[in-house]
Design an enzyme around this catalytic site. Structure first.
Site, PDB file in Angstrom:
ATOM      1  N   LYS A 179       0.797  -1.089  -0.054  1.00  0.00           N
ATOM      2  CA  LYS A 179      -0.133  -0.122   0.109  1.00  0.00           C
ATOM      3  C   LYS A 179       0.769   1.293   0.035  1.00  0.00           C
ATOM      4  O   LYS A 179       1.348   1.723   1.049  1.00  0.00           O
ATOM      5  CB  LYS A 179      -0.814   0.060   1.192  1.00  0.00           C
ATOM      6  N   GLU A 254       9.931   1.217  10.521  1.00  0.00           N
ATOM      7  CA  GLU A 254      10.817   2.248  10.232  1.00  0.00           C
ATOM      8  C   GLU A 254      10.167   3.622  10.166  1.00  0.00           C
ATOM      9  O   GLU A 254       9.138   4.044   9.401  1.00  0.00           O
ATOM     10  CB  GLU A 254      11.341   2.264   8.572  1.00  0.00           C
ATOM     11  N   CYS A 288      12.968  10.828   6.802  1.00  0.00           N
ATOM     12  CA  CYS A 288      13.303  10.454   8.205  1.00  0.00           C
ATOM     13  C   CYS A 288      14.684  10.529   8.781  1.00  0.00           C
ATOM     14  O   CYS A 288      14.811  10.706  10.003  1.00  0.00           O
ATOM     15  CB  CYS A 288      12.814   8.986   8.284  1.00  0.00           C
ATOM     16  N   GLU A 389       9.991  15.799  15.017  1.00  0.00           N
ATOM     17  CA  GLU A 389      10.383  15.759  13.695  1.00  0.00           C
ATOM     18  C   GLU A 389       9.788  16.553  12.754  1.00  0.00           C
ATOM     19  O   GLU A 389       8.517  16.768  12.776  1.00  0.00           O
ATOM     20  CB  GLU A 389      10.253  14.486  13.045  1.00  0.00           C
TER      21      GLU A 389
HETATM   22  P1  NAP Z   1       2.215   8.116   7.876  1.00  0.00           P
HETATM   23  O1  NAP Z   1       1.139   9.194   7.801  1.00  0.00           O
HETATM   24  O2  NAP Z   1       2.619   7.381   8.818  1.00  0.00           O
HETATM   25  O3  NAP Z   1       1.810   7.304   6.703  1.00  0.00           O
HETATM   26  C1  NAP Z   1       2.567   6.511   6.268  1.00  0.00           C
HETATM   27  C2  NAP Z   1       1.856   5.123   5.415  1.00  0.00           C
HETATM   28  O4  NAP Z   1       0.985   4.348   6.537  1.00  0.00           O
HETATM   29  C3  NAP Z   1       0.960   5.614   4.329  1.00  0.00           C
HETATM   30  O5  NAP Z   1       0.837   4.829   3.407  1.00  0.00           O
HETATM   31  C4  NAP Z   1      -0.324   5.981   5.068  1.00  0.00           C
HETATM   32  O6  NAP Z   1      -1.672   6.007   4.279  1.00  0.00           O
HETATM   33  C5  NAP Z   1      -0.419   4.716   5.827  1.00  0.00           C
HETATM   34  N1  NAP Z   1      -1.378   4.952   7.104  1.00  0.00           N
HETATM   35  C6  NAP Z   1      -1.823   6.031   7.550  1.00  0.00           C
HETATM   36  N2  NAP Z   1      -2.573   5.706   8.644  1.00  0.00           N
HETATM   37  C7  NAP Z   1      -2.811   4.430   8.472  1.00  0.00           C
HETATM   38  C8  NAP Z   1      -3.387   3.456   9.607  1.00  0.00           C
HETATM   39  N3  NAP Z   1      -4.198   3.742  10.465  1.00  0.00           N
HETATM   40  N4  NAP Z   1      -3.409   2.060   9.333  1.00  0.00           N
HETATM   41  C9  NAP Z   1      -2.342   1.714   8.021  1.00  0.00           C
HETATM   42  N5  NAP Z   1      -1.799   2.363   7.623  1.00  0.00           N
HETATM   43  C10 NAP Z   1      -1.727   3.831   7.752  1.00  0.00           C
HETATM   44  O7  NAP Z   1       3.302   9.037   7.531  1.00  0.00           O
HETATM   45  P2  NAP Z   1       3.916   9.772   6.382  1.00  0.00           P
HETATM   46  O8  NAP Z   1       3.394  11.183   6.744  1.00  0.00           O
HETATM   47  O9  NAP Z   1       3.281   9.354   5.072  1.00  0.00           O
HETATM   48  O10 NAP Z   1       5.614   9.880   6.142  1.00  0.00           O
HETATM   49  C11 NAP Z   1       6.299  10.708   7.176  1.00  0.00           C
HETATM   50  C12 NAP Z   1       6.888   9.775   8.323  1.00  0.00           C
HETATM   51  O11 NAP Z   1       7.473   8.727   7.814  1.00  0.00           O
HETATM   52  C13 NAP Z   1       7.845  10.554   9.233  1.00  0.00           C
HETATM   53  O12 NAP Z   1       7.634  10.414  10.325  1.00  0.00           O
HETATM   54  C14 NAP Z   1       9.082   9.800   8.802  1.00  0.00           C
HETATM   55  O13 NAP Z   1      10.189   9.876   9.605  1.00  0.00           O
HETATM   56  C15 NAP Z   1       8.637   8.438   8.425  1.00  0.00           C
HETATM   57  N6  NAP Z   1       9.690   7.760   7.566  1.00  0.00           N
HETATM   58  C16 NAP Z   1      10.512   6.761   8.226  1.00  0.00           C
HETATM   59  C17 NAP Z   1      11.430   6.187   7.438  1.00  0.00           C
HETATM   60  C18 NAP Z   1      12.430   5.406   7.964  1.00  0.00           C
HETATM   61  O14 NAP Z   1      13.070   4.272   7.144  1.00  0.00           O
HETATM   62  N7  NAP Z   1      12.757   5.241   9.240  1.00  0.00           N
HETATM   63  C19 NAP Z   1      11.556   6.607   5.902  1.00  0.00           C
HETATM   64  C20 NAP Z   1      10.730   7.542   5.665  1.00  0.00           C
HETATM   65  C21 NAP Z   1       9.757   8.191   6.300  1.00  0.00           C
HETATM   66  P3  NAP Z   1      -1.974   7.532   3.728  1.00  0.00           P
HETATM   67  O15 NAP Z   1      -1.235   7.873   2.681  1.00  0.00           O
HETATM   68  O16 NAP Z   1      -3.342   6.874   2.975  1.00  0.00           O
HETATM   69  O17 NAP Z   1      -2.128   8.221   4.933  1.00  0.00           O
END
Ligand code: NAP
Length: 492
Positions: A179, A254, A288, A389
């Protein structure tokens, strides 16, 4: 307003493009202009469960898991070759959808190619062991794929972060349901289509577009789900971890970071400035592993900050597809508002804005989600800008008097993803690296990773790891087989 990309972007299930069961389509906006970019199908809970069903059938009925791995290796290698041949098209799609400059998007696609190749090379090396046991017995282990693995990806490096776990899962013989983030699904569905051409059996590589709360949760809750890899925010990661734990599903998380960069007095300040600029303004800071907290020795602070300020002020902002652009827009209006909110907060708590801190004023950029490269100094350590962050092009600067203080400040965070240290003294470099509570440490290097090096976070930055030669292990289970050798006597 006209849609720029008229191609259809549907879900990809069972080797076919399928519209969402509810028939709903959503318009994605170009982050550089906020004009309509593409129409994408939106999946539902039903689509999520249908994809899991199809993936489970393909896992059991195709030979993907049963083969010795050589066929998987060939298919994955072919996928990498097909992707490499389409680098320009994929990079353009990523840029239009996510906003990053084409140069960065080309780098991303190259990274995905290399990731798939790397894991293709491991597909026929999933080996068990033989274990000496007493008596006329023979004991061995086999490593088997898990079944259907679920992968939930974020929007900052859409294809890189999706394939970082999808490629090893496929190499180990699993079937996959991915997804992508709702904002950036275009390259994921396009790559799944190439999978068919590469010889990946139908139903082994599926992509469901749809909201996290609906589709993402349904995938994890589905009875066919055998493992979850989640890359995204801590908030969602923790929520999914509860569901996964209740079902005893293995999980890799992650999550976020608040990367400290320690610059000791003997550092090469010119090189450090460039690397720090890259580490916080690259991908418009939406990383991240961003180098977002600069901790610099007071003796070199003025010189270093001045050099980074010059880099920030010189950066050319614009739509990622335009030649010479060094920083694109943020992925959405909402994200740029969030980032500017942190800047406001820092300003009102007494922090100093050394560079940027606003949207650009040029007419050509006004409609997009641009934020100028920003440097904040002396923001109180308890403020949100220092503790949380930001996920945007914002560097927070603080200084220290001695190395102990630097390490203490660096570790004073709930995160532990990436940290860096700059010094010409090898002894200091290694001893600081050992004291940093961080899954990855860079010595005299900007944030950098390779498919063969583990990517892992400590503390609130995650659980488990990705990449590297052991990355197939979480996608396999170990089975032990003990054989009674009947009346055969052991030789003395
Ligand atoms: P996010 O809001 O947590 O979304 C990530 C993914 O999870 C998206 O596909 C999102 O779908 C999905 N999602 C959201 N709510 C969900 C739920 N209740 N159940 C299952 N899936 C759900 O994060 P983001 O804003 O896209 O990304 C930014 C974050 O990612 C930052 O905190 C960043 O640090 C972290 N990140 C970490 C790494 C690493 O390797 N450590 C790498 C990159 C990013 P939707 O798009 O439909 O909301």
């Amino acid at each position: 307003m006209a849609i720029t990309l008229e191609a259809s972007f549907d879900l990809y299930i069972g080797g076919k493009e399928v519209p969402g069961s509810g028939g709903e389509r959503r318009v994605l906006l170009d982050p550089a202009t906020n004009e309509p970019l593409a129409r994408v199908a939106v999946g539902s809970k039903d689509d999520a469960h249908a994809a899991m069903e199809v993936a489970d059938r393909a896992f059991r009925e195709s030979n993907w898991a049963a083969d010795d791995g050589a066929r998987r290796a060939k298919a994955l290698w072919k996928l990498a070759t097909l992707l490499e041949a389409s680098t320009e098209a994929f990079a353009r799609l990523e840029t239009l959808n996510q906003g990053k400059p084409l140069r960065e998007a080309r780098g991303d696609i190259g990274y995905v190619v290399r990731t798939i190749e790397y894991f293709a090379g491991l597909a026929d090396k999933v080996e068990g062991e033989t274990i000496p046991v007493p008596g006329a017995r023979f004991d061995y282990t086999v490593r088997e794929p898990l079944g259907v693995t679920v992968h939930i990806a974020p929007w900052n490096y859409p294809l890189v972060l999706a394939m970082r776990s999808v490629a090893p899962a496929l190499a180990a013989g699993n079937s996959v349901v991915l997804k992508p983030a709702s904002l950036t699904p275009l390259t994921a569905v396009s790559l799944a289509r190439l999978g068919k051409e590469a010889g990946i059996p139908d139903g082994i590589f599926n992509v469901v577009i749809g909201s996290g709360a609906e589709v993402g949760e349904a995938l994890v809750e589905d009875p066919h789900c055998r493992s979850v890899t989640f890359t995204g925010s801590g908030e969602v990661g923790r929520k999914l971890a509860v569901v996964a734990a209740s079902r005893l599903l293995p999980m890799t998380l992650e999550l976020g970071g608040k990367g400290p960069v320690i610059v000791l007095p003997d550092a090469d300040v010119d090189r450090a400035a460039k690397a720090i600029g890259y580490g916080i303004f690259g991908n418009a800071g939406q990383m991240c592993w961003a180098a977002s907290r600069l901790l610099v020795h007071e003796s070199v602070r003025a010189a270093l900050v001045e050099k980074i300020r010059a880099i920030a002020d010189r950066m050319k902002l614009g739509p990622g597809v335009q030649d010479g652009v060094e920083m694109g827009p943020l992925v959405s209006r909402e994200q740029s508002d969030l980032v500017l909110g942190y800047v406001e907060d820092a300003r009102s708590s007494g922090g100093q804005v050394v560079a940027g801190g606003t949207r650009p004023t040029d007419d050509a950029l006004r409609a997009g989600n641009f934020v100028r490269p920003t440097i904040l100094a002396d923001v109180p350590p308890s403020s949100r800008a220092v503790r949380e962050e930001i996920f945007g092009p914002v560097l927070c600067v603080a200084s220290f008097g001695d190395t102990d203080e630097a390490v203490r400040l660096a570790n004073d965070t709930s995160y532990g993803l990436l940290a860096a240290v700059w010094t010409r003294d090898l002894g200091s470099a290694h001893s600081v690296a050992r004291r940093l509570e961080s899954g990855m440490v860079m010595i005299n290097e900007s944030p950098m990773t390779f498919p063969q090096t583990p990517f892992a976070g400590m503390k609130s930055s995650g659980l488990g790891f990705e990449q590297g030669i052991r990355a197939l292990e979480p996608f396999t289970r170990r089975k032990n087989v003990l054989v009674q050798l009947g009346g055969a006597k052991r030789s003395a």
